[in-house]
Design an enzyme around this catalytic site. Structure first.
Site, PDB file in Angstrom:
ATOM      1  N   ARG A 116       0.801  -1.221   0.000  1.00  0.00           N
ATOM      2  CA  ARG A 116       0.000   0.000   0.000  1.00  0.00           C
ATOM      3  C   ARG A 116       0.837   1.276   0.000  1.00  0.00           C
ATOM      4  O   ARG A 116       1.903   1.327   0.606  1.00  0.00           O
ATOM      5  CB  ARG A 116      -0.941   0.009   1.216  1.00  0.00           C
ATOM      6  CG  ARG A 116      -2.000  -1.078   1.153  1.00  0.00           C
ATOM      7  CD  ARG A 116      -2.876  -1.091   2.402  1.00  0.00           C
ATOM      8  NE  ARG A 116      -4.023  -1.975   2.193  1.00  0.00           N
ATOM      9  CZ  ARG A 116      -4.014  -3.288   2.423  1.00  0.00           C
ATOM     10  NH1 ARG A 116      -2.917  -3.860   2.901  1.00  0.00           N
ATOM     11  NH2 ARG A 116      -5.078  -4.018   2.189  1.00  0.00           N
ATOM     12  N   HIS A 145      -0.866  -2.533  -4.418  1.00  0.00           N
ATOM     13  CA  HIS A 145      -0.211  -3.407  -5.405  1.00  0.00           C
ATOM     14  C   HIS A 145      -0.124  -2.771  -6.789  1.00  0.00           C
ATOM     15  O   HIS A 145      -0.345  -3.428  -7.814  1.00  0.00           O
ATOM     16  CB  HIS A 145      -0.926  -4.753  -5.481  1.00  0.00           C
ATOM     17  CG  HIS A 145      -0.794  -5.581  -4.244  1.00  0.00           C
ATOM     18  ND1 HIS A 145       0.304  -5.519  -3.414  1.00  0.00           N
ATOM     19  CD2 HIS A 145      -1.627  -6.505  -3.698  1.00  0.00           C
ATOM     20  CE1 HIS A 145       0.147  -6.370  -2.402  1.00  0.00           C
ATOM     21  NE2 HIS A 145      -1.019  -6.967  -2.545  1.00  0.00           N
ATOM     22  N   HIS A 219       2.989 -12.763  -4.966  1.00  0.00           N
ATOM     23  CA  HIS A 219       1.891 -12.874  -4.010  1.00  0.00           C
ATOM     24  C   HIS A 219       1.309 -14.294  -4.004  1.00  0.00           C
ATOM     25  O   HIS A 219       0.092 -14.474  -4.031  1.00  0.00           O
ATOM     26  CB  HIS A 219       0.805 -11.858  -4.353  1.00  0.00           C
ATOM     27  CG  HIS A 219      -0.014 -11.407  -3.179  1.00  0.00           C
ATOM     28  ND1 HIS A 219      -0.596 -12.283  -2.293  1.00  0.00           N
ATOM     29  CD2 HIS A 219      -0.354 -10.159  -2.749  1.00  0.00           C
ATOM     30  CE1 HIS A 219      -1.267 -11.608  -1.377  1.00  0.00           C
ATOM     31  NE2 HIS A 219      -1.130 -10.304  -1.626  1.00  0.00           N
ATOM     32  N   ASP A 291      -1.628  -9.408   8.649  1.00  0.00           N
ATOM     33  CA  ASP A 291      -1.392  -8.710   7.385  1.00  0.00           C
ATOM     34  C   ASP A 291      -0.379  -7.611   7.677  1.00  0.00           C
ATOM     35  O   ASP A 291      -0.685  -6.422   7.585  1.00  0.00           O
ATOM     36  CB  ASP A 291      -2.698  -8.143   6.822  1.00  0.00           C
ATOM     37  CG  ASP A 291      -2.539  -7.613   5.396  1.00  0.00           C
ATOM     38  OD1 ASP A 291      -1.437  -7.761   4.830  1.00  0.00           O
ATOM     39  OD2 ASP A 291      -3.517  -7.058   4.856  1.00  0.00           O
ATOM     40  N   GLU A 356       5.236 -12.397   1.456  1.00  0.00           N
ATOM     41  CA  GLU A 356       5.634 -11.523   0.355  1.00  0.00           C
ATOM     42  C   GLU A 356       6.923 -10.798   0.736  1.00  0.00           C
ATOM     43  O   GLU A 356       6.924  -9.904   1.580  1.00  0.00           O
ATOM     44  CB  GLU A 356       4.538 -10.510   0.063  1.00  0.00           C
ATOM     45  CG  GLU A 356       3.175 -11.122  -0.199  1.00  0.00           C
ATOM     46  CD  GLU A 356       2.055 -10.135   0.068  1.00  0.00           C
ATOM     47  OE1 GLU A 356       1.979  -9.114  -0.665  1.00  0.00           O
ATOM     48  OE2 GLU A 356       1.275 -10.356   1.013  1.00  0.00           O
TER      49      GLU A 356
END
Length: 391
Positions: A116, A145, A219, A291, A356
């Site tokens: 982001r 992304h 991803h 996350d 990631e």
């Protein structure tokens, strides 16, 4: 892992050698039966008319993968369990329509900027840039992304490769000046290698003619029990990171770096992913699970071990190595049973996990984070390896 016999007796290794077999990552495979190869065939056509091809990479060690030239998507990845049985261990869809209807970046290359950027804005060399926003967790808008048409949306030029027993696919793309609001013409190359030691190596390169942020990543979502076989909350995870970057309700880093010790984010020793995922913790509530970006002790871009995942029932394991300074741990918090699985089984929340490798989210707006700015006459390079084996 090459040349090692992980969890295998000398007698068993000698018997395997005599029978024309070898142990790779703790699994006995036939040296004669597996001939590495790369083949291609049509996969379909996107809504905007792009013709998509699927490439099958078969590795000499037993791991194989199906890859699209459309965003470098890994559709399937087959890995052996402790008994040598193969299963597809990644989330994806069987056709173009599935990706266009549901895709949460399953198996995709993402860019120009993975993760982001707050409000879709940043300032570079005194000039403000505005990016289209395509995400708003907690009601706070951001560019996610690379924007609504990031690198996962394009068909890349693909070239099959082979070096000895290793097979690969080199993919290239040219992103024009102003693409999704980013400055400069960016020429990017990503090469997937599948080695005879069951290592999936990803090599990233990029050049630009104007200063621009670059944060490329992959991803892929893993479920080591197999795609569609429940959730990943029973997987054991180790993250080799002592610190992480907490976020606000928009999942944007607050700009501080904090220790994981004493928190549900401490995976410095192996812990079940689901052990603390529902803890009464603001950070977990913001993400609906994990996350978050973990900070690796890797200031000079060495290839270091970032993470390791084990699954007890199958004996599969993955080691993640990277030259990047961070890894985003994501537990598929927004996957639902409305998404069809490839085996005819509906998916569910936490159906996979993503690790990631990347720079931190919102780095263009966070001066204390390692810079993601690529300048002309400089080459962006990074490497990540997923090393498959058993225990």
């Amino acid at each position: 892992m090459k040349g090692s016999f992980i969890g295998v007796s000398l007698a068993a290794a000698l018997m395997a050698f005599a029978a024309g077999c070898a142990y790779v990552g703790g699994v006995m495979v036939s040296r004669k039966a597996i001939e590495p190869s790369v083949t291609a065939k049509p996969f379909g056509t996107t809504k905007d008319g792009q013709e998509v091809r699927i490439y099958t990479l078969k590795g000499a060690g037993g791991v194989s993968m199906d890859v699209l030239d459309w965003g470098g998507k890994v559709v399937r990845l087959y890995a052996p369990d402790r008994d040598g049985n193969l299963a597809d261990i990644t989330l994806g869809f069987n056709d173009v329509a599935g990706y266009e209807a549901h895709d949460p970046f399953f198996g995709s290359l993402v860019g120009r900027y993975g993760n982001r950027i707050a409000n879709g804005t940043f300032t570079l060399d005194g000039k403000a840039y505005a990016l289209p926003v395509n995400n708003a967790p907690g009601g706070l808008p951001c560019s996610l992304h690379g924007g609504p048409r990031g690198f996962e949306s394009y068909v890349w030029k693909a070239e099959p490769l082979r070096e000895g027993k290793n097979v690969g696919l080199r993919m290239t793309i040219v992103s024009p000046d102003g693409d999704q609001g980013f400055p400069g013409t960016l020429r990017a190359s990503v090469t997937y290698w599948l080695t005879e030691d069951n290592v999936w190596r990803i090599a990233y390169q990029a050049k630009t003619d104007k200063p621009t942020p670059v944060n490329l990543t992959q991803h892929i979502y893993f479920n080591l029990k197999g795609e569609g076989e429940g959730d990943i909350l029973d997987h054991d995870l180790t993250l080799f990171a002592e610190r992480m970057t907490p976020v606000n309700k928009g999942l944007i880093p607050t700009g501080v770096i904090v220790p994981v010790e004493g928190t549900p984010f401490d995976f410095r020793t192996p812990r079940r992913i689901g052990e603390r995922i529902n803890a009464d913790d603001e950070q977990l509530r913001f993400g609906g699970g994990y996350d978050h970006n973990y900070v690796l002790d890797n200031p000079v871009g060495r290839l270091v071990k970032a993470a390791e995942v084990h699954e007890q029932t199958t004996g599969r394991r993955i080691e993640v190595w990277t030259t990047e300074p961070g890894v985003q741990f994501y537990t598929a918090n927004h996957v639902t049973d409305a998404m069809p699985g490839k085996q005819g089984k509906s998916l569910r929340r936490h159906a996979g996990l993503a690790l990631e490798t990347q720079h931190a989210p919102d780095s263009p707006n966070q001066p204390i984070f390692p810079s993601t700015i690529l300048r002309p006459n400089r080459l962006h390079k990074s490497m990540t390896e997923f090393r498959f084996g058993t225990f």
